[in-house]
Design an enzyme around this catalytic site. Structure first.
Site, PDB file in Angstrom:
ATOM      1  N   LYS A   1     -17.275  -2.257  -1.256  1.00  7.41           N
ATOM      2  CA  LYS A   1     -17.786  -1.203  -0.385  1.00  7.41           C
ATOM      3  C   LYS A   1     -18.659  -1.902   0.649  1.00  7.41           C
ATOM      4  O   LYS A   1     -19.628  -2.583   0.295  1.00  7.41           O
ATOM      5  CB  LYS A   1     -18.594  -0.196  -1.196  1.00  7.41           C
TER       6      LYS A   1
ATOM      7  N   TYR B   1       4.896  -9.065   1.031  1.00  5.05           N
ATOM      8  CA  TYR B   1       3.462  -8.782   1.042  1.00  5.05           C
ATOM      9  C   TYR B   1       3.114  -7.650   1.998  1.00  5.05           C
ATOM     10  O   TYR B   1       2.094  -6.987   1.831  1.00  5.05           O
ATOM     11  CB  TYR B   1       2.616 -10.031   1.281  1.00  5.05           C
TER      12      TYR B   1
ATOM     13  N   GLU C   1     -14.710   0.921  -9.883  1.00  2.00           N
ATOM     14  CA  GLU C   1     -13.869   0.482 -11.001  1.00  2.00           C
ATOM     15  C   GLU C   1     -12.575   1.288 -11.068  1.00  2.00           C
ATOM     16  O   GLU C   1     -11.493   0.738 -11.301  1.00  2.00           O
ATOM     17  CB  GLU C   1     -14.640   0.609 -12.326  1.00  2.00           C
TER      18      GLU C   1
END
Length: 129
Positions: free
Chosen positions: A109, A63, A83
């Site tokens: 954001k 990870y 997107e």
């Protein structure tokens, strides 16, 4: 994968939560002029049975490497839309390790340019091999 063999069924997931990275993403000129903070969550679906039996990092996805790969997309690329950023993050996560069968990426954001009190604005995208 050999012909005629069905893809393995993911039986677990690695979860990354609250990854923060600075990036230049947005439509408005003020968003394009300087880096701003973004937060990501990522779920990577894969077969965790080998690592659960062996307790060996070689039998799973690291990870740390996954975090490095997706943070590099946020800080090293520039997109107008969340997107598109989420799609690039998903692609980088899938490219990070062939054992990852599917990812779910949420990009937020943290300082969205809206005239109302708002903690964040974001998108969630799912991508698979």
């Amino acid at each position: 994968m050999s012909p005629g063999r069905a893809p393995s069924t993911p039986v677990g997931r690695i979860e990354i939560r609250g990854l923060r990275a600075m990036g230049v993403h947005g439509v408005l000129p003020e968003e394009r002029s300087r880096a701003q903070p973004f937060e990501l969550d990522l779920d990577a679906a894969l077969d965790l049975a080998p690592a659960s039996a062996s307790d060996d990092l070689a039998d799973t996805v690291d990870y740390g490497a996954l975090v490095d790969a997706v943070a590099a997309v946020v800080s090293g690329s520039s997109f107008a839309l969340l997107e598109a950023l989420a799609g690039a993050v998903a692609s980088a996560a899938l490219a990070c390790d062939r054992r990852i069968e599917e990812v779910v990426v949420t990009v937020r954001k943290l300082r969205p340019p809206v005239p109302h009190p708002l903690t964040s604005a974001g998108v969630t995208l799912r991508a698979a091999r």
